[in-house]
Scaffold this motif. Structure first.
Motif, PDB file in Angstrom:
ATOM      1  N   VAL A  12      31.307  55.058  35.890  1.00 41.50           N
ATOM      2  CA  VAL A  12      30.078  55.756  35.524  1.00 41.50           C
ATOM      3  C   VAL A  12      29.069  55.529  36.649  1.00 41.50           C
ATOM      4  O   VAL A  12      28.939  54.416  37.184  1.00 41.50           O
ATOM      5  CB  VAL A  12      29.540  55.231  34.175  1.00 41.50           C
ATOM      6  N   ALA A  13      28.355  56.589  37.002  1.00 33.34           N
ATOM      7  CA  ALA A  13      27.386  56.516  38.103  1.00 33.34           C
ATOM      8  C   ALA A  13      26.136  55.745  37.687  1.00 33.34           C
ATOM      9  O   ALA A  13      25.746  55.724  36.525  1.00 33.34           O
ATOM     10  CB  ALA A  13      26.997  57.921  38.550  1.00 33.34           C
ATOM     11  N   TRP A  14      25.516  55.140  38.692  1.00 35.47           N
ATOM     12  CA  TRP A  14      24.242  54.450  38.535  1.00 35.47           C
ATOM     13  C   TRP A  14      23.184  55.260  39.266  1.00 35.47           C
ATOM     14  O   TRP A  14      23.501  56.058  40.159  1.00 35.47           O
ATOM     15  CB  TRP A  14      24.314  53.060  39.155  1.00 35.47           C
ATOM     16  N   ALA A  15      21.926  55.033  38.959  1.00 34.37           N
ATOM     17  CA  ALA A  15      20.833  55.738  39.635  1.00 34.37           C
ATOM     18  C   ALA A  15      20.895  55.507  41.148  1.00 34.37           C
ATOM     19  O   ALA A  15      20.574  56.411  41.933  1.00 34.37           O
ATOM     20  CB  ALA A  15      19.482  55.303  39.071  1.00 34.37           C
ATOM     21  N   ASP A  16      21.349  54.327  41.558  1.00 31.22           N
ATOM     22  CA  ASP A  16      21.451  54.028  42.993  1.00 31.22           C
ATOM     23  C   ASP A  16      22.526  54.845  43.705  1.00 31.22           C
ATOM     24  O   ASP A  16      22.595  54.843  44.929  1.00 31.22           O
ATOM     25  CB  ASP A  16      21.731  52.537  43.214  1.00 31.22           C
ATOM     26  N   ASP A  17      23.366  55.558  42.954  1.00 33.56           N
ATOM     27  CA  ASP A  17      24.403  56.406  43.542  1.00 33.56           C
ATOM     28  C   ASP A  17      23.871  57.784  43.931  1.00 33.56           C
ATOM     29  O   ASP A  17      24.602  58.592  44.510  1.00 33.56           O
ATOM     30  CB  ASP A  17      25.563  56.606  42.550  1.00 33.56           C
ATOM     31  N   ALA A  18      22.631  58.077  43.612  1.00 29.72           N
ATOM     32  CA  ALA A  18      22.070  59.420  43.786  1.00 29.72           C
ATOM     33  C   ALA A  18      22.231  59.954  45.211  1.00 29.72           C
ATOM     34  O   ALA A  18      22.620  61.111  45.411  1.00 29.72           O
ATOM     35  CB  ALA A  18      20.601  59.435  43.377  1.00 29.72           C
ATOM     36  N   GLU A  19      21.952  59.136  46.202  1.00 30.71           N
ATOM     37  CA  GLU A  19      22.040  59.602  47.589  1.00 30.71           C
ATOM     38  C   GLU A  19      23.478  59.966  47.966  1.00 30.71           C
ATOM     39  O   GLU A  19      23.724  60.991  48.600  1.00 30.71           O
ATOM     40  CB  GLU A  19      21.509  58.512  48.529  1.00 30.71           C
ATOM     41  N   GLY A  20      24.442  59.156  47.557  1.00 32.88           N
ATOM     42  CA  GLY A  20      25.848  59.435  47.854  1.00 32.88           C
ATOM     43  C   GLY A  20      26.351  60.675  47.132  1.00 32.88           C
ATOM     44  O   GLY A  20      27.104  61.475  47.694  1.00 32.88           O
ATOM     45  N   ILE A  21      25.928  60.858  45.881  1.00 31.13           N
ATOM     46  CA  ILE A  21      26.313  62.045  45.129  1.00 31.13           C
ATOM     47  C   ILE A  21      25.742  63.286  45.799  1.00 31.13           C
ATOM     48  O   ILE A  21      26.437  64.289  45.981  1.00 31.13           O
ATOM     49  CB  ILE A  21      25.853  61.941  43.658  1.00 31.13           C
ATOM     50  N   ALA A  22      24.467  63.232  46.174  1.00 31.66           N
ATOM     51  CA  ALA A  22      23.815  64.380  46.821  1.00 31.66           C
ATOM     52  C   ALA A  22      24.505  64.744  48.130  1.00 31.66           C
ATOM     53  O   ALA A  22      24.696  65.930  48.432  1.00 31.66           O
ATOM     54  CB  ALA A  22      22.336  64.084  47.056  1.00 31.66           C
ATOM     55  N   ALA A  23      24.883  63.752  48.912  1.00 33.23           N
ATOM     56  CA  ALA A  23      25.555  64.025  50.190  1.00 33.23           C
ATOM     57  C   ALA A  23      26.879  64.746  49.962  1.00 33.23           C
ATOM     58  O   ALA A  23      27.195  65.721  50.657  1.00 33.23           O
ATOM     59  CB  ALA A  23      25.774  62.716  50.957  1.00 33.23           C
ATOM     60  N   VAL A  24      27.652  64.290  48.975  1.00 31.40           N
ATOM     61  CA  VAL A  24      28.925  64.951  48.647  1.00 31.40           C
ATOM     62  C   VAL A  24      28.659  66.364  48.148  1.00 31.40           C
ATOM     63  O   VAL A  24      29.337  67.316  48.552  1.00 31.40           O
ATOM     64  CB  VAL A  24      29.721  64.130  47.603  1.00 31.40           C
ATOM     65  N   GLN A  25      27.661  66.522  47.288  1.00 33.94           N
ATOM     66  CA  GLN A  25      27.362  67.837  46.726  1.00 33.94           C
ATOM     67  C   GLN A  25      26.987  68.841  47.816  1.00 33.94           C
ATOM     68  O   GLN A  25      27.479  69.967  47.825  1.00 33.94           O
ATOM     69  CB  GLN A  25      26.236  67.738  45.702  1.00 33.94           C
ATOM     70  N   VAL A  26      26.151  68.440  48.741  1.00 32.74           N
ATOM     71  CA  VAL A  26      25.727  69.351  49.814  1.00 32.74           C
ATOM     72  C   VAL A  26      26.925  69.748  50.676  1.00 32.74           C
ATOM     73  O   VAL A  26      27.126  70.932  50.971  1.00 32.74           O
ATOM     74  CB  VAL A  26      24.594  68.733  50.654  1.00 32.74           C
ATOM     75  N   ARG A  27      27.743  68.770  51.075  1.00 30.37           N
ATOM     76  CA  ARG A  27      28.927  69.097  51.888  1.00 30.37           C
ATOM     77  C   ARG A  27      29.875  70.025  51.131  1.00 30.37           C
ATOM     78  O   ARG A  27      30.406  70.989  51.688  1.00 30.37           O
ATOM     79  CB  ARG A  27      29.654  67.822  52.319  1.00 30.37           C
ATOM     80  N   ALA A  28      30.077  69.740  49.857  1.00 29.93           N
ATOM     81  CA  ALA A  28      30.997  70.549  49.053  1.00 29.93           C
ATOM     82  C   ALA A  28      30.463  71.965  48.855  1.00 29.93           C
ATOM     83  O   ALA A  28      31.218  72.932  48.978  1.00 29.93           O
ATOM     84  CB  ALA A  28      31.239  69.871  47.703  1.00 29.93           C
ATOM     85  N   TRP A  29      29.191  72.097  48.546  1.00 31.20           N
ATOM     86  CA  TRP A  29      28.615  73.434  48.352  1.00 31.20           C
ATOM     87  C   TRP A  29      28.681  74.242  49.638  1.00 31.20           C
ATOM     88  O   TRP A  29      28.983  75.426  49.614  1.00 31.20           O
ATOM     89  CB  TRP A  29      27.172  73.319  47.874  1.00 31.20           C
TER      90      TRP A  29
END
Length: 183
Positions: A12-29
């Motif tokens: 389960v993700a933590w709030a501190d994972d936000a930057e890593g999630i965003a980076a993956v999302q931008v690359r994937a999109w």
């Protein structure tokens, strides 16, 4: 001598994972929607802005059954998925759970992160007592469709068109897949 195996997991993700999630999302999109969305829309994706939205969402989820899962290789986020009660008008939010996003970093596909996320989504939806899982995918995403059907998901005939800006200028056609989660 055996070769070492990668340290991979899903949690389960933590709030501190936000930057890593965003980076993956931008690359994937930028990869998945290249040619589908206008280039200026993809270029304007701001990882810091997206990370702030993720941080807020992870800090205060709107429903206890809204979950963000992250696929990790060591401590690096390689993908993420979201599970929640289904929100479509033809679904039952008690019985139907939804995987509203399943994203793997385009540079990390084929390494099992998607399979681990898909299994973790099914397990999470089951733990939240949903009996059917739903997944919306872009109608043109043949790779994700093959992957999901290989994991036991099938089209249920539903389709929709998302209007990303609310003005009809940028739309994405999607189809819905489903799977039985009852044991």
């Amino acid at each position: 001598m055996t070769s070492p195996t990668a340290d991979v997991s899903v949690r389960v993700a933590w709030a501190d994972d936000a930057e890593g999630i965003a980076a993956v999302q931008v690359r994937a999109w930028r990869t998945a929607y290249d040619g589908l969305l206008p280039a200026d829309v993809l270029a304007s994706l701001d990882p810091a802005e997206i990370a702030a939205a993720w941080h807020a969402s992870l800090s205060t989820p709107k429903d206890a059954r809204n979950r963000v899962l992250v696929a990790l290789e060591r401590n690096t986020i390689r993908g993420f998925a979201l599970t929640s009660p289904a929100s479509d008008p033809d679904t039952d939010p008690i019985d139907d759970g939804e995987v509203s996003d399943l994203t793997v970093d385009p540079a990390q596909t084929g390494q099992g992160h998607g399979s681990r996320l898909m299994q973790a989504c099914a397990d999470t939806l089951r733990a939240d007592r949903f009996t059917r899982g739903l997944l919306w995918i872009a109608a043109t995403d043949d790779a994700l469709r093959r992957f999901a059907t290989g994991a036991g998901w099938a089209p249920d005939g539903a389709h929709r068109e998302l209007d990303l800006h609310g003005d009809g200028a940028v739309t994405v056609k999607q189809v819905r897949l489903h799977t039985d989660l009852s044991e």
